[in-house]
Design a protein around this motif. Structure first.
Motif, PDB file in Angstrom:
ATOM      1  N   ARG A 173       0.708  -1.286  -0.046  1.00  0.00           N
ATOM      2  CA  ARG A 173      -0.036   0.072  -0.061  1.00  0.00           C
ATOM      3  C   ARG A 173       0.925   1.235  -0.011  1.00  0.00           C
ATOM      4  O   ARG A 173       0.389   2.447  -0.280  1.00  0.00           O
ATOM      5  CB  ARG A 173      -1.103  -0.072   1.375  1.00  0.00           C
ATOM      6  N   HIS A 174       1.936   1.208   0.344  1.00  0.00           N
ATOM      7  CA  HIS A 174       2.886   2.444   0.463  1.00  0.00           C
ATOM      8  C   HIS A 174       3.893   2.470  -0.707  1.00  0.00           C
ATOM      9  O   HIS A 174       4.837   3.221  -0.712  1.00  0.00           O
ATOM     10  CB  HIS A 174       3.825   2.467   1.851  1.00  0.00           C
ATOM     11  N   CYS A 230       3.981   5.796  -2.472  1.00  0.00           N
ATOM     12  CA  CYS A 230       3.842   7.049  -1.653  1.00  0.00           C
ATOM     13  C   CYS A 230       4.986   7.865  -1.876  1.00  0.00           C
ATOM     14  O   CYS A 230       6.173   7.491  -2.178  1.00  0.00           O
ATOM     15  CB  CYS A 230       4.009   6.477  -0.127  1.00  0.00           C
ATOM     16  N   SER A 231       4.787   9.039  -1.923  1.00  0.00           N
ATOM     17  CA  SER A 231       5.547  10.070  -2.470  1.00  0.00           C
ATOM     18  C   SER A 231       5.345  11.399  -2.068  1.00  0.00           C
ATOM     19  O   SER A 231       4.249  11.590  -1.175  1.00  0.00           O
ATOM     20  CB  SER A 231       5.728  10.385  -4.300  1.00  0.00           C
ATOM     21  N   ASN A 258       2.316  13.104  -3.756  1.00  0.00           N
ATOM     22  CA  ASN A 258       0.866  12.847  -3.565  1.00  0.00           C
ATOM     23  C   ASN A 258       0.481  12.655  -2.214  1.00  0.00           C
ATOM     24  O   ASN A 258      -0.878  11.914  -1.586  1.00  0.00           O
ATOM     25  CB  ASN A 258       0.488  11.412  -4.315  1.00  0.00           C
ATOM     26  N   TYR A 259       1.056  13.471  -1.388  1.00  0.00           N
ATOM     27  CA  TYR A 259       0.668  13.554   0.201  1.00  0.00           C
ATOM     28  C   TYR A 259      -0.056  14.733   0.248  1.00  0.00           C
ATOM     29  O   TYR A 259       0.129  15.834  -0.049  1.00  0.00           O
ATOM     30  CB  TYR A 259       2.131  13.776   0.854  1.00  0.00           C
ATOM     31  N   TYR A 300       4.696  17.872   6.510  1.00  0.00           N
ATOM     32  CA  TYR A 300       5.270  17.628   4.827  1.00  0.00           C
ATOM     33  C   TYR A 300       6.784  18.540   5.023  1.00  0.00           C
ATOM     34  O   TYR A 300       7.830  17.833   4.425  1.00  0.00           O
ATOM     35  CB  TYR A 300       4.586  18.255   4.080  1.00  0.00           C
ATOM     36  N   GLY A 358      -0.833   9.785   8.368  1.00  0.00           N
ATOM     37  CA  GLY A 358       0.101  10.027   7.157  1.00  0.00           C
ATOM     38  C   GLY A 358       1.539   9.568   7.840  1.00  0.00           C
ATOM     39  O   GLY A 358       2.367  10.128   6.818  1.00  0.00           O
ATOM     40  N   ASN A 404       3.189   7.042   7.875  1.00  0.00           N
ATOM     41  CA  ASN A 404       3.867   5.962   7.042  1.00  0.00           C
ATOM     42  C   ASN A 404       3.993   6.307   5.578  1.00  0.00           C
ATOM     43  O   ASN A 404       5.192   6.181   4.742  1.00  0.00           O
ATOM     44  CB  ASN A 404       2.788   4.688   6.754  1.00  0.00           C
ATOM     45  N   HIS A 405       3.067   7.388   5.163  1.00  0.00           N
ATOM     46  CA  HIS A 405       3.187   8.013   3.725  1.00  0.00           C
ATOM     47  C   HIS A 405       4.403   8.722   3.625  1.00  0.00           C
ATOM     48  O   HIS A 405       5.137   8.570   2.813  1.00  0.00           O
ATOM     49  CB  HIS A 405       1.913   8.622   3.670  1.00  0.00           C
ATOM     50  N   CYS A 445       7.734   6.648   3.913  1.00  0.00           N
ATOM     51  CA  CYS A 445       7.855   5.988   2.867  1.00  0.00           C
ATOM     52  C   CYS A 445       8.170   6.677   1.484  1.00  0.00           C
ATOM     53  O   CYS A 445       9.032   6.397   0.627  1.00  0.00           O
ATOM     54  CB  CYS A 445       6.607   4.880   2.351  1.00  0.00           C
ATOM     55  N   ALA A 446       7.968   7.838   1.462  1.00  0.00           N
ATOM     56  CA  ALA A 446       8.236   8.933   0.631  1.00  0.00           C
ATOM     57  C   ALA A 446       9.576   9.244   0.567  1.00  0.00           C
ATOM     58  O   ALA A 446      10.337   9.276  -0.259  1.00  0.00           O
ATOM     59  CB  ALA A 446       7.185  10.317   0.783  1.00  0.00           C
TER      60      ALA A 446
END
Length: 242
Positions: free
Chosen positions: A59-60, A63-64, A67-68, A79, A106, A108-109, A112-113
């Motif tokens: 799912r990750h 992730c970037s 797209n956050y 961010y 967010g 993990n997002h 992983c980004a």
């Protein structure tokens, strides 16, 4: 004129050439170093094959930073802090980071980004939950294991970036705390940053990991990023049924 006489004329007087025995020893040491490096590379490739694409869950994978979604000031600040950490790392900084907040906000997002951006530059990164990490460590005691616990710990200590997920999700045993402490200590000694993803606040995380580990995580302007807004996943579910 023999070879030794010619060498004595060419080589400065203060330089003493190696004896044949010493040259043989140097060659043997170089051969051993090359063998050790090849063995370490093989073990590293084994570890990478065990974890797949650096441990990042399906799912990750995509992730970037692009797209956050940022819908409030807190998300924009998180961010910016994550991008600030990445920029400093690229400049040679070795500070760690802690992403703290409830599930679905967010963490993990953004983690992983960071991982995906670094892996695109051939940086070695591993994202792994504490539970999965402990299972991997226990696997090293099995008779059919191809690597020992010591080799596995060395691998973790030498990764460019290690991100530990779900720290504090469940109560850790004394052995688990010891393992986490040893890993963070080894990485600190090797000047390798560690990322921590947790639902705990400063006081509770300090109680779990200990003041010494927390000091090392936040040393040299380590980033503490707070994710304090409602769960994004929960909001999506509520919108779907409304």
């Amino acid at each position: 004129m023999n070879l030794m006489a010619r060498l004595q004329q060419i080589v400065p007087a203060h330089i003493v050439p190696h004896t044949p025995e010493r040259m043989a020893q140097i060659a043997k040491e170089c051969e051993q170093a090359a063998s050790d490096k090849a063995r370490d590379n093989y073990r590293t490739s084994q570890m990478q094959s065990i974890f797949g694409r650096s441990g990042i869950k399906k799912r990750h994978l995509n992730c970037s930073f692009e797209n956050y979604i940022t819908e409030n000031q807190g998300q924009r600040q998180a961010y910016n802090q994550a991008k600030n950490w990445l920029a400093n790392y690229r400049k040679g900084a070795t500070s760690s980071f802690v992403f703290s907040g409830t599930p679905g906000t967010g963490k993990n997002h953004l983690a992983c980004a960071i991982a995906n951006r670094l892996m695109a530059r051939k940086t070695s990164v591993l994202v792994i939950t504490v539970a999965d990490l402990m299972l991997k460590i226990r696997d090293k005691y099995k008779p059919n294991s191809t690597t020992t616990e010591a080799q596995f710990m060395k691998y973790l200590g030498n990764l460019d970036v290690l991100i530990l997920d779900e720290v504090g999700l469940q109560r850790m045993s004394d052995h688990e705390k010891l393992m986490i402490n040893m890993i963070i200590d080894a990485r600190y000694t090797n000047e390798k940053p560690t990322g921590i993803l947790t639902n705990l606040q400063t006081e509770n995380l300090t109680e779990m990991l200990g003041p010494r580990v927390m000091e090392r995580l936040l040393e040299n302007n380590g980033e503490w990023v707070t994710f304090s807004w409602p769960s994004f996943r929960k909001n999506k579910k509520l919108q779907a049924v409304s």
